[in-house]
Design a protein around this motif. Sequence first.
Motif, short mmCIF file in Angstrom:
data_model
loop_
_atom_site.label_atom_id
_atom_site.label_comp_id
_atom_site.label_asym_id
_atom_site.label_seq_id
_atom_site.Cartn_x
_atom_site.Cartn_y
_atom_site.Cartn_z
N LYS A 11 0.80 -1.22 0.00
CA LYS A 11 0.00 0.00 0.00
C LYS A 11 0.84 1.27 0.00
O LYS A 11 0.33 2.35 -0.30
CB LYS A 11 -0.92 0.01 1.23
N SER A 52 1.05 10.19 -9.65
CA SER A 52 -0.30 9.88 -10.11
C SER A 52 -0.39 10.11 -11.63
O SER A 52 0.48 10.74 -12.22
CB SER A 52 -1.34 10.73 -9.38
N ASN A 74 -5.31 5.23 -12.56
CA ASN A 74 -4.66 4.18 -11.77
C ASN A 74 -5.64 3.45 -10.87
O ASN A 74 -5.25 2.49 -10.18
CB ASN A 74 -3.54 4.78 -10.91
N ARG A 76 -7.13 4.20 -8.01
CA ARG A 76 -6.76 4.21 -6.61
C ARG A 76 -7.38 5.39 -5.89
O ARG A 76 -7.55 6.47 -6.47
CB ARG A 76 -5.24 4.33 -6.45
N LEU A 78 -6.13 7.53 -2.84
CA LEU A 78 -4.88 7.73 -2.12
C LEU A 78 -5.14 8.42 -0.79
O LEU A 78 -6.14 9.12 -0.61
CB LEU A 78 -3.91 8.55 -2.97
N ALA A 88 -2.15 3.70 -0.54
CA ALA A 88 -3.36 3.44 -1.31
C ALA A 88 -4.45 3.02 -0.32
O ALA A 88 -4.44 1.90 0.20
CB ALA A 88 -3.12 2.35 -2.34
N ASP A 91 -7.52 0.16 -3.51
CA ASP A 91 -6.94 -0.24 -4.79
C ASP A 91 -8.04 -0.84 -5.66
O ASP A 91 -9.05 -1.33 -5.16
CB ASP A 91 -5.84 -1.29 -4.58
N THR A 93 -10.23 0.58 -7.61
CA THR A 93 -11.52 1.25 -7.57
C THR A 93 -12.13 1.23 -8.98
O THR A 93 -11.45 0.93 -9.97
CB THR A 93 -11.39 2.70 -7.11
#
Length: 327
Positions: A11, A52, A74, A76, A78, A88, A91, A93
Motif C-alpha cells: 500500500k 499519479s 490508476n 486508486r 490515495l 493506497a 486499490d 476502484t
Amino acid sequence: MIDDPSLLPGKLLRRPGPPQTAPAFRGVQIDDPRLAEVLSPDAPLLVLYEGSLHAEGPVWVPAANRLFWSDVPNRRLLELHPDGQVTAALDDTYFMNGNALDVEGRLVHCEHGRRCISRSNDNGEVEPIVTHYQGRRLNSPNDVTVAADGTIWFTDPTFGLLMPNQGSLAEPELDHRSVYRFDPRTGDLRRMADFEEPNGLAFSPDGRTLYVSDTAISLAEVPGDLSGTTHEILAFDVAGDGTLSNRRFFYHTDHGYPDGFTVDRRGWVWTSAADGIHVIAADRTALGYIPTGSVCSNCTFGGPDMSRLFIAATDTLLAIDLRLPAA
C-alpha cells in the motif's frame, strides 16, 4: 483471485518525510490587496506526492487528520498521512473521481466505472447508493458535495463513457447531463439543472448559492470531433427546499477550463485551470492566482486549522499555506 496475501501489492506509495518545495514556482500573483491579507505572495508551493496519472477529488477528513484523493486512471484512492507518507487507501476502484464527506463523516465517491455515487462504510466496503435516474443508468458521476442539510449533490457528465482511461466506452441511457440532489434519508433523487457537461460544484458558506462548472470544451481530449465550447462557472440561487433559480454566468478561465473548485468561508471561489488555481471573490473580482506549472483538476482546504490549500495537479499533489484559516 490471489489467495496468498504475501503476493498482493503493498500500500505504501511515498515514505514518511517532509514535502519538497516546487523548484520553478515563481510566487503567488496578487491582483487585489484582499488576497494578500490571506495568502503571502512569497508562500512556497509544496510538493506532497508525485506519481499519479490524473489526480482528482481531494477531500480533507478532520477526524483522521488526513487527506484522501483519487488517481482516476490508476484506479486508486490515495491517502496522505500526517507524517507525509502516502498509501493506497483503496486499490482497484471503479475509476473513482470526486469525493466528499457526508454529515456522518463517511466518504462519498463518484465512480465512472460503475456509473454511480457510492459510500465507504465502516466495514471497509464501498456501497453504491445512487445508480439510476427514473430507471436509467447514470452517465458517469464526476464531482460531489454535501449540503448542510445532509443532501448529496453531484454532477453527471459523459466523460467516463467517452474516455477509456477514465471508465469504459458505452452509450448513455440518459438524454441529458445534469446536477442531481440525493436525500440519503428518504432516497429521493431530484434532477436540479441541465448543462452541456457539468463538472465541479460547491456551495457558498451560507448555502444560498451553488456554483457549477460546465466544461464541454474538455471533450476535445476525446478522439473525434466532440468538443463543445463551454468552459465556465455558473451560479444559482438556492431555495430552502434546494430548488435552483437565477442561473447566471460567474467566471471562465482563459487557460484550459475550471474543473473542480472549492469555496472558502469568505465566499471566495478557488478554481482549478490549466495554469494553476484562480481566486475569485463572490462579486466576481479576480483576486489573483497560484501558478502551478501543470494542469490542475481540483483543490480543497484542510490541515488541523484549515489553512492549507491542497491542489490535485495531474501527476502531483501540491499544497500552499494561507496566512488565515479558510474554512
